[in-house]
Design a protein around this motif. Structure first.
Motif, short mmCIF file in Angstrom:
data_model
loop_
_atom_site.label_atom_id
_atom_site.label_comp_id
_atom_site.label_asym_id
_atom_site.label_seq_id
_atom_site.Cartn_x
_atom_site.Cartn_y
_atom_site.Cartn_z
N SER A 1 65.81 14.47 66.32
CA SER A 1 65.64 15.92 66.42
C SER A 1 65.71 16.55 65.02
O SER A 1 66.35 16.00 64.10
N ALA A 2 65.07 17.71 64.89
CA ALA A 2 65.05 18.42 63.61
C ALA A 2 66.46 18.76 63.15
O ALA A 2 66.75 18.80 61.95
N PRO B 1 56.57 23.65 53.78
CA PRO B 1 55.79 23.08 54.90
C PRO B 1 56.66 22.30 55.87
O PRO B 1 56.42 22.32 57.09
N LEU B 2 57.71 21.61 55.35
CA LEU B 2 58.56 20.82 56.25
C LEU B 2 59.39 21.70 57.17
O LEU B 2 59.55 21.40 58.35
N SER B 3 59.91 22.82 56.61
CA SER B 3 60.71 23.69 57.49
C SER B 3 59.79 24.44 58.45
O SER B 3 60.12 24.61 59.62
N GLU B 4 58.61 24.85 57.96
CA GLU B 4 57.71 25.61 58.85
C GLU B 4 57.10 24.72 59.93
O GLU B 4 57.06 25.08 61.10
N GLN B 5 56.64 23.53 59.52
CA GLN B 5 55.92 22.68 60.47
C GLN B 5 56.88 21.93 61.39
O GLN B 5 56.60 21.77 62.59
N PHE B 6 57.99 21.44 60.83
CA PHE B 6 58.85 20.54 61.61
C PHE B 6 60.19 21.18 61.99
O PHE B 6 60.93 20.62 62.80
N ASP C 1 67.05 22.02 51.57
CA ASP C 1 68.03 22.43 50.55
C ASP C 1 67.50 22.02 49.18
O ASP C 1 66.72 21.06 49.08
N HIS C 2 67.95 22.73 48.14
CA HIS C 2 67.60 22.32 46.78
C HIS C 2 68.70 21.46 46.17
O HIS C 2 68.53 20.92 45.09
#
Ligand SMILES: NC(=O)c1ccc[n+]([C@@H]2O[C@H](COP(=O)([O-])OP(=O)(O)OC[C@H]3O[C@@H](n4cnc5c(N)ncnc54)[C@H](O)[C@@H]3O)[C@@H](O)[C@H]2O)c1
Length: 274
Positions: A30-31, A46-51, A56-57
């Motif tokens: 799970s995400a 893209p990873l947070s929006e898509q998945f 974090d930096h």
């Protein structure tokens, strides 16, 4: 460690991490379990929006909270990243390195000799669940940690455990870099199809379907690829001419040479960077 839903931190959020994360989410992960780290938002957004995964930096903060740390940065960056996170691994998370050409001995030296470390060599088709990966674990890995590493890779494709670490370089030559060989072949086939009069969209669609069809047939067949090739090749027919051209121009030697260059480069990288 949470055995059912381990927290997994990906350090580096580029092509390979994104492919594994995307594939894992289509599987049983799970995400909520996943955090991806990179210096800039370019890869993270893209990873947070898509998945919907956490991002974090701050590599150190993500590692400190993780049961599993996946190292998905370029081999050239790995020593520096290892130095940054080393002090945040006291809780002994499982480390999975995706890096080509960085041996376990270097990873242990940079991160801690007592850590459980798995080298994994996946490939980008992991994104669509048809990845192929080789794994090699150091002696600190428990059976449970090996199971976790395997479950991550198995959720995105097939997995082969290796008897010797050196075989990771052979896995790179076959399946790690392998998708690129077929993308190159597809590019050449599409261009020649266009040259012979097909429109680009049709040439592209037909080429992709042909490669998919050949791989699917090979996977589902009870005969080997040599026999499958024979079944396409009528004596005195069209395919025979094409195959003869490939053979006369040394296609087999070209593949051997390319794959040897690939694994030799991995060994060179171990000397340069390890
Ligand atoms: N791409 C492939 O097909 C493939 C296949 C198998 C293994 N690998 C291995 O995977 C690793 C990553 O390759 P890739 O193709 O995804 O590279 P990439 O350049 O696409 O991704 C690297 C990521 O690392 C991030 N990064 C850079 N410096 C960082 C730092 N200090 N801290 C955290 N993140 C940082 C970048 O922002 C980027 O998100 C490599 O070690 C490579 O050998 C790649």
């Amino acid at each position: 460690m949470n055995k059912t839903a381990p927290k997994i931190a990906f350090i580096g959020a580029g092509n390979m991490s994104s492919a594994v994360i995307g594939g894992m989410l289509k599987g049983h992960f799970s995400a909520e379990q996943i955090i991806a780290c990179a210096p800039s938002d370019k890869n993270l957004k893209p990873l947070s929006e898509q998945f919907g995964v956490h991002t974090d930096h701050d590599n150190a903060r993500a590692c400190a909270a993780a049961d599993v740390v996946v190292l998905g940065v370029k081999p050239q960056m790995l020593k520096q990243v290892a130095g940054d996170i080393k002090a945040h691994l006291a809780h002994k998370p499982l480390i999975i390195s995706l890096a080509a050409g960085i041996p376990l001995a270097s990873l242990s030296e940079w991160l801690g000799e007592d850590l459980a470390i798995v080298r994994s060599m996946p490939n980008t088709p992991s994104l669509v669940g048809v990845g192929a990966a080789g794994l090699y674990a150091n002696d600190n890995c428990s059976a449970e940690q090996r199971d976790i590493a395997e479950s991550i890779q198995a959720s995105v494709g097939i997995v082969k455990w290796l008897e010797e670490e050196a075989l990771i370089d052979s896995i790179i030559a076959v399946s790690g870099s392998g998708p690129a060989y077929f993308f190159l072949a597809m590019e050449a086939m599409i261009n020649e199809g266009v040259q012979q009069g097909l429109d680009r969209d049709s040439a592209t669609e037909l080429t992709i379907q042909t490669v998919l069809g050949a791989a699917t047939l090979a996977q589902n067949s009870n005969v080997d690829v040599l026999e499958l090739r024979r079944r396409v090749t009528s004596p005195g027919g069209t395919t025979a001419q094409a195959i003869a051209h490939f053979e006369e121009h040394g296609l087999r030697e070209l593949f051997s040479g390319a794959m040897q260059a690939c694994s030799n480069r991995a060994r060179e990288m171990a000397k340069e960077l390890g």
